[in-house]
Design an enzyme around this catalytic site. Structure first.
Site, mmCIF file in Angstrom:
data_model
loop_
_atom_site.group_PDB
_atom_site.id
_atom_site.type_symbol
_atom_site.label_atom_id
_atom_site.label_comp_id
_atom_site.label_asym_id
_atom_site.label_seq_id
_atom_site.Cartn_x
_atom_site.Cartn_y
_atom_site.Cartn_z
ATOM 1 N N GLU A 1 56.102 102.468 85.290
ATOM 2 C CA GLU A 1 56.418 103.874 85.604
ATOM 3 C C GLU A 1 57.929 104.083 85.613
ATOM 4 O OE1 GLU A 1 54.221 105.890 85.332
ATOM 5 O OE2 GLU A 1 52.453 104.621 85.612
ATOM 6 N N GLN B 1 49.994 102.393 76.029
ATOM 7 C CA GLN B 1 51.265 102.944 75.555
ATOM 8 C C GLN B 1 52.203 101.810 75.124
ATOM 9 O OE1 GLN B 1 53.163 106.313 77.643
ATOM 10 N NE2 GLN B 1 54.931 104.973 77.945
HETATM 11 C C1 LIG Z 1 51.925 94.026 85.275
HETATM 12 C C2 LIG Z 1 52.209 95.100 84.271
HETATM 13 C C3 LIG Z 1 51.234 96.040 83.954
HETATM 14 C C4 LIG Z 1 51.468 97.030 82.994
HETATM 15 N N1 LIG Z 1 50.472 97.933 82.679
HETATM 16 C C5 LIG Z 1 50.653 98.807 81.630
HETATM 17 C C6 LIG Z 1 49.605 99.680 81.169
HETATM 18 O O1 LIG Z 1 48.497 99.682 81.710
HETATM 19 N N2 LIG Z 1 49.829 100.503 80.101
HETATM 20 C C7 LIG Z 1 51.043 100.538 79.469
HETATM 21 O O2 LIG Z 1 51.196 101.275 78.521
HETATM 22 N N3 LIG Z 1 52.072 99.735 79.890
HETATM 23 C C8 LIG Z 1 51.914 98.873 80.934
HETATM 24 N N4 LIG Z 1 52.953 98.051 81.351
HETATM 25 C C9 LIG Z 1 54.214 98.073 80.617
HETATM 26 C C10 LIG Z 1 55.373 98.679 81.403
HETATM 27 O O3 LIG Z 1 55.226 100.048 81.484
HETATM 28 C C11 LIG Z 1 56.697 98.276 80.698
HETATM 29 O O4 LIG Z 1 56.833 96.909 80.817
HETATM 30 C C12 LIG Z 1 57.875 98.980 81.338
HETATM 31 O O5 LIG Z 1 57.890 100.279 80.917
HETATM 32 C C13 LIG Z 1 59.227 98.332 80.986
HETATM 33 O O6 LIG Z 1 59.453 98.377 79.620
HETATM 34 P P1 LIG Z 1 59.864 97.091 78.796
HETATM 35 O O7 LIG Z 1 59.002 95.984 79.199
HETATM 36 O O8 LIG Z 1 59.910 97.486 77.383
HETATM 37 O O9 LIG Z 1 61.350 96.759 79.245
HETATM 38 P P2 LIG Z 1 62.645 96.939 78.337
HETATM 39 O O10 LIG Z 1 62.905 98.371 78.116
HETATM 40 O O11 LIG Z 1 62.572 96.065 77.162
HETATM 41 O O12 LIG Z 1 63.742 96.394 79.334
HETATM 42 C C14 LIG Z 1 64.342 95.102 79.236
HETATM 43 C C15 LIG Z 1 65.627 95.115 80.017
HETATM 44 O O13 LIG Z 1 66.589 95.933 79.359
HETATM 45 C C16 LIG Z 1 67.082 96.948 80.211
HETATM 46 N N5 LIG Z 1 67.300 98.149 79.389
HETATM 47 C C17 LIG Z 1 66.508 98.628 78.393
HETATM 48 N N6 LIG Z 1 67.037 99.727 77.862
HETATM 49 C C18 LIG Z 1 68.189 99.956 78.520
HETATM 50 C C19 LIG Z 1 69.202 100.985 78.417
HETATM 51 N N7 LIG Z 1 69.122 101.978 77.541
HETATM 52 N N8 LIG Z 1 70.240 100.927 79.272
HETATM 53 C C20 LIG Z 1 70.338 99.935 80.162
HETATM 54 N N9 LIG Z 1 69.432 98.954 80.299
HETATM 55 C C21 LIG Z 1 68.367 98.961 79.480
HETATM 56 C C22 LIG Z 1 66.020 97.133 81.277
HETATM 57 O O14 LIG Z 1 66.572 97.582 82.484
HETATM 58 C C23 LIG Z 1 65.466 95.714 81.417
HETATM 59 O O15 LIG Z 1 66.258 94.982 82.281
HETATM 60 C C24 LIG Z 1 52.723 97.087 82.335
HETATM 61 C C25 LIG Z 1 53.716 96.148 82.680
HETATM 62 C C26 LIG Z 1 53.473 95.177 83.631
HETATM 63 C C27 LIG Z 1 54.554 94.195 83.966
#
Ligand SMILES: Cc1cc2nc3c(=O)[nH]c(=O)nc-3n(C[C@H](O)[C@H](O)[C@H](O)COP(=O)(O)OP(=O)(O)OC[C@H]3O[C@@H](n4cnc5c(N)ncnc54)[C@H](O)[C@@H]3O)c2cc1C
Ligand SMILES: Cc1cc2nc3c(=O)[nH]c(=O)nc-3n(C[C@H](O)[C@H](O)[C@H](O)COP(=O)(O)OP(=O)(O)OC[C@H]3O[C@@H](n4cnc5c(N)ncnc54)[C@H](O)[C@@H]3O)c2cc1C
Lengths: 680, 680
Positions: free
Chosen positions: B438, B134
């Site tokens: 999640e 995803q």
């Molecule tokens: C070890 C690991 C394994 C993973 N495994 C999978 C997997 O198997 N499959 C998969 O699909 N994904 C996977 N993921 C991805 C994971 O689901 C995402 O990293 C997670 O959903 C967070 O999204 P992001 O990284 O885009 O953070 P972002 O959304 O970019 O967040 C960055 C920062 O901005 C803040 N922020 C963002 N939007 C807002 C808002 N509207 N208001 C206030 N604050 C905000 C957040 O709180 C955060 O501090 C994995 C991640 C990790 C670290």
């Protein structure tokens, strides 16, 4: 990303270069540039495989780098500061780490001129490579409890160094695991069956030629861990060393009479400890600033979601730095980097000043017989006691703030913060032990509390000398019944006064629990920890405020930037006040209404005002990309390109094709890692 | 160490086994024993080199173990729960991780019967090994912003999956880096130029035989990081897949009309998310309990300093667990492990109950046309909305509590906490991403706030249905002007009420800011985060309290242990109250005096009363040593012996003799690592 960071920089007119100069001086910045060029030119310092290497590879590379660094240092005649600068640019713990710091310092500070000739000179030439072996498997904080013994043999004028139990094994000793051939061993001095407490002894542990352990010495690496490099264990089985190997500047054994010769003044030993801790305070701002730089730049490049209240015609996602929930995590830490920097500077200045006074007093001291409490005799030692307590409290608060702040920065980066390429994780892991070594942060708070209680008693008795601590206590006592009424939301100096008030309140509360209610020391530890934290927060707020009162600020930075600095001050102070709200109003330093206003209005307003300058404010910390080694924190904002390049082009794991099926006994179908590596 | 732990166990008469049974049931405990025996007997699961291995070695070993595990699972006909149990005992992320969880679950929950035959059956046999793709380089939290496209080709009835930019690269995908041959790819469905949002597609990415990437697919490992194993990136260049590869249980494309077919009910998708988050809540107690077990046992074995008020005749050092400053760090976390466990149980029970109701409603649902807000039509979907919000808030609070608590435990171990052999560091690193995946914990708080605001509006309008949230709001509104007057120090149910009061107060404050003062959503994010945290703390306190009201507690545990459980409840609740003091009194839920008493008297008293039972209380969590893999947390207390054994006997680095001198070009004088390894 590139356009976003450009925009950020265009939208603020903070003079980044002038601010950097204000923080570090022009000379330092230029020196750093020159050294950086030298390092980058050298293949051995190439960082591209750092995040991929395992423990063994990292060790080998670090050793090669440290060798090269010391060659460069000789060639370019670097001073200790310049060597330190180079190490910070390389940014990894190395196997000479403790040799360069604690081994040399201890030989220098605790050795006699004869011992300098015998040991220090060789150590400076890396003929002797050493470590500082104090901690044992069973004892760390409680140094007096060390079990290693150094027994004086009056017949042949030697000491026998011995580890009587497994728990006496030296442990955690940096540079000892594989590298050192000598150690300063802290051991219980025993003369004629009587113990005199731990003293430092120089012990050779490995053969200078074969580098194998000497007879009766069991030494090795303690295994993988957070931070530092090459930590070792050491067991000694009745190892004999000559009389001259006991470092004898302060105390010694008279070989003729076989009697113990006492140290001249305990406060001299205080000195080194105070210096080491002040250094930690000074560094903490920069340590935290690395994380804040990375997270702030990334938060300006990262866009996620449209603003919920966005107008229909608006398109495109919001930079996450625009979300107040991200701001409240990052901007108070940005303010903290400046607060810690100025506090560290203030500490160092006080320390230097005191060293001068000590030198002036030294003559007088020599001419009196040593009394039980030299503190009351000389202003300098009295100041030193204050400085020592200050350094304990600030070391604890500053290193906790930096370590925990780094983790906040890493988490603010969302998923990508977990990648090693964020550059925050390993930096955090390497820094983290600072909260435990040089005095466990929780333990140190007891020393601060002890000092504050002592000062408070002296103030009540009228015997206190005049220093900042006694002044804030006196002012508190004179107004205690009237109440405070500080205008913390309107007047900056009232913020400082409110922090002073809270410290004083907590001190006299603790004093009541201890002296009147006869509470046990143990039952008060939590109060002491709160007190020490409160006091240290006061010190930071005060130092930050004072730094901004100097002429220099407006003249060197311009009025606009100076005003922004004052906003950072208010953000740091009010955000702290708001987090510790219950202590502030239960001491009546502020009202509940003030706290609510601070929380919902003032702090939010400050975030909004500082936000546009965030990127320039981190730029002023002036970290070269080479030092940060971070995809997320790149100066040019090319975050995604760099993450991708590292994952695909530099990543050895991708040269491995596996067999994924559970019923097949084959694990690796094709291993091209060596070919891959050779192409790098 | 051994005697000290024996003493600890002798000084408490908590029936450890009965408590374990109460927590887990006898059957589960027995099952765990059997599985443990099977695993220990198998050489491939030998853990002795775990902490030493580098990334590559760890990957290979983990792959071998996962293969073996799936063979064992087949052989012993393990259920999914039993497989999970075995995985937890092995305790390392493995390359099949996401195959077993998200890949299978998604195929099962979102596939049609035909798709089950085509994909799920093969996946269950490990012919297809998959992942859930995803997140992209540029988008994680904002799923709607995903850039990968799935364009419907009406001519040949296929989809073209494509990554239009670098930022569209899938990233972080577990099991994808080296292992998976299939992926569920979330992509923007495009029909006839119109976008319908992200949908799941099954895409084959590697050859089933050679295991090389298929044409037009660029896939690989993303590099080193915290936690999990084998995370990959994936770029697709116009890859065609048949119609049947779009998982079509909820929505689909009609191949005849080329029209989009809408999902029957959005709330069904809610269901899986709620389940996943509830599982995280349930696990968080055990996750934290590992750290608490290790730190508590170690703090009972570690002795440091004499007590400062010790009488002259007392000798020997104090166990650090006796210091109140250590207690205040560890014992509230011990209480939290129980609090989280009971809360997770409560959540799961609610979830099951709701699933039943949903099934009952399903018939009715099918017979009505779908309205805009199904929540108002059926009690079960209304309950689901509440449950969904609850699971968001609790997931955030529980995983933050567990992750941060583990680090507190590690630090409480002083220097030895930094050693990998403590067993806390790597466990922490593996768990940490749970705070981000999640649903990023900060993001989730917005969903909770949104739900609470909606409920509050409904209560004010009189349209709210009857659930716990609306009840506490109504009760708050009816007494708001009178004030609270809760006896939090005397009555347990008043503690629960005070937490409910604070949630309600903060909700109506936030409502005022949003609806009356028209505050922007962004300006309120910090308030929302505080609100969500407050609400989730209320839920934990309430669940813990309710769990202790059942008959079972006294009958199965005995009155004495039941009373101790109530002390744990009070410690968790009052320690939380005291830390969040300013919200409690500014909402008038409690008085300043109550907070001061809680802080200085009640909490300290509880620490003292719980202290003697600490070791037995962690014993009840029933972690086998093999699972903890910790020198500090050994059941038998042989801490130092084990640290030493690992460092000296199991440590490959000690088979390396280096040349330490800077001017010598030689790094390694003698490398006996291979010989060493072969002897293990
Ligand atoms: C070890 C690991 C394994 C993973 N495994 C999978 C997997 O198997 N499959 C998969 O699909 N994904 C996977 N993921 C991805 C994971 O689901 C995402 O990293 C997670 O959903 C967070 O999204 P992001 O990284 O885009 O953070 P972002 O959304 O970019 O967040 C960055 C920062 O901005 C803040 N922020 C963002 N939007 C807002 C808002 N509207 N208001 C206030 N604050 C905000 C957040 O709180 C955060 O501090 C994995 C991640 C990790 C670290
Ligand atoms: C990476 C690393 C590198 C190191 N390098 C060196 C080195 O080169 N040379 C060297 O000599 N040492 C070194 N050390 C050791 C370090 O100095 C000690 O670990 C440190 O002093 C803490 O002592 P300890 O481990 O004995 O903790 P302990 O004193 O055992 O503390 C354990 C816990 O008990 C608490 N506690 C202990 N006593 C009390 C009390 N009286 N009241 C309240 N709480 C108490 C502490 O707060 C802590 O939570 C290193 C350590 C690390 C982690």
């Amino acid at each position: 990303g590139a356009e976003l960071l450009k925009q950020e920089r265009d939208n603020s007119n903070i003079p980044v270069e002038r601010l950097s100069e204000f923080l570090f001086t022009r000379e330092t910045l230029d020196r750093q540039d020159q050294i950086l060029k030298i390092l980058i030119a050298d293949k051995v310092f190439d960082k591209s495989q750092n995040y991929f290497d395992g423990r063994l590879e990292r060790f080998k590379t670090a050793l090669a780098r440290q060798k090269r660094l010391s060659q460069l240092s000789k060639k370019h005649k670097w001073t200790a500061d310049e060597y330190q600068m180079a190490s910070e640019l390389i940014s990894e713990p190395g196997p000479y780490g403790l040799h360069v710091s604690m081994f040399l310092i201890t030989l220098r500070d605790q050795g006699t001129p004869e011992q300098h000739r015998l040991f220090l000179e060789k150590a400076e030439k890396y003929e002797y490579i050493g470590c500082y072996a104090q901690t044992e498997l069973g004892h760390g904080s409680n140094v007096r409890g060390l079990e290693t013994t150094a027994t004086w043999n009056s017949d042949d004028k030697t000491f026998t160094i011995h580890s009587p139990h497994l728990t006496a094994s030296k442990w955690w000793i940096g540079s000892l695991g594989r590298t050192a051939n000598h150690a300063v061993v802290m051991a219980q001095l025993i003369i004629d069956g009587k113990a005199y407490g731990p003293h430092p002894f120089v012990v050779q542990i490995r053969d200078l030629h074969t580098h194998e352990a000497l007879e009766n010495i069991y030494v090795g690496d303690i295994g993988p861990k957070f931070g530092t490099m090459d930590n070792g264990y050491l067991l000694l089985n009745h190892v004999k060393i000559p009389h001259v190997n006991m470092l004898a500047k302060f105390s010694s054994v008279d070989p003729k009479t076989n009697k113990y010769v006492k140290p001249a003044s305990a406060s001299l030993v205080y000195g080194t400890l105070t210096w080491v801790r002040s250094t930690i305070v000074l560094q903490s701002g920069g340590v935290l600033a690395r994380g804040v730089t990375i997270a702030t730049r990334y938060a300006a490049v990262r866009r996620q979601f449209q603003d919920r209240d966005a107008k229909e015609w608006e398109t495109g996602e919001n930079q996450v730095l625009n979300y107040t929930m991200v701001q409240i995590r990052l901007l108070p830490l940005l303010a903290a980097t400046y607060a810690l920097h100025f506090t560290g500077r203030g500490m160092m200045a006080l320390y230097q000043e005191n060293q001068k006074k000590m030198a002036a007093d030294a003559g007088k001291l020599a001419s009196t017989s040593r009394g039980p409490s030299p503190e009351e005799l000389f202003p300098s030692t009295d100041l030193l006691a204050d400085l020592h307590a200050t350094s304990c409290g600030l070391k604890a608060l500053a290193s906790t703030t930096a370590a925990e702040g780094l983790e906040v920065c890493r988490r603010a980066c969302g998923g990508h913060g977990y990648s090693s390429f964020s550059g925050i994780g390993s930096w955090y892991a390497d820094y983290l032990p600072t909260t435990t070594w040089e005095g466990d942060n929780y333990m140190l708070t007891q020393q601060v509390a002890r000092y504050l209680l002592k000062s408070a008693r002296a103030v009540l008795k009228g015997t206190a000398s005049d220093n900042d601590t006694s002044r804030i206590f006196k002012s508190f006592l004179s107004r205690r019944d009237m109440g405070a009424a500080f205008d913390v939301l309107g007047q900056d100096e009232d913020i400082v006064a409110a922090f002073a008030w809270r410290t004083s309140f907590l001190t006299f509360e603790a004093l009541k629990h201890r002296d009147e209610e006869k509470g046990s020391w143990n039952s008060l530890l939590v109060d002491f920890w709160r007190l020490s934290t409160a006091h240290s927060q006061y010190l930071i707020v005060k130092n930050f405020w004072e730094a901004l009162q100097t002429e220099r600020v407006a003249t060197e930075l311009g009025e606009e930037t100076a005003a922004l600095m004052r906003k950072l001050f208010r953000l740091y102070a009010l955000h702290t006040l708001e987090r510790e709200a219950s202590e502030f109003f239960s001491s009546s330093a502020v009202t509940v209404r003030q706290i609510q206003l601070a929380r919902t209005k003032t702090v939010m307003k400050l975030l909004e005002e500082i936000r546009p300058h965030a990127v320039r404010l981190v730029d002023a910390w002036n970290f070269p990309d080479w030092q940060l080694d971070s995809s997320l924190g790149r100066y040019d904002g090319k975050v995604y390109e760099d993450l991708f390049r590292r994952a695909s082009e530099l990543n050895p794991l991708n040269a491995l094709t596996i067999d994924p099926y559970p019923d097949s006994g084959i694990l690796i179908k094709k291993n091209e890692i060596e070919t891959f590596r050779s192409k790098l």
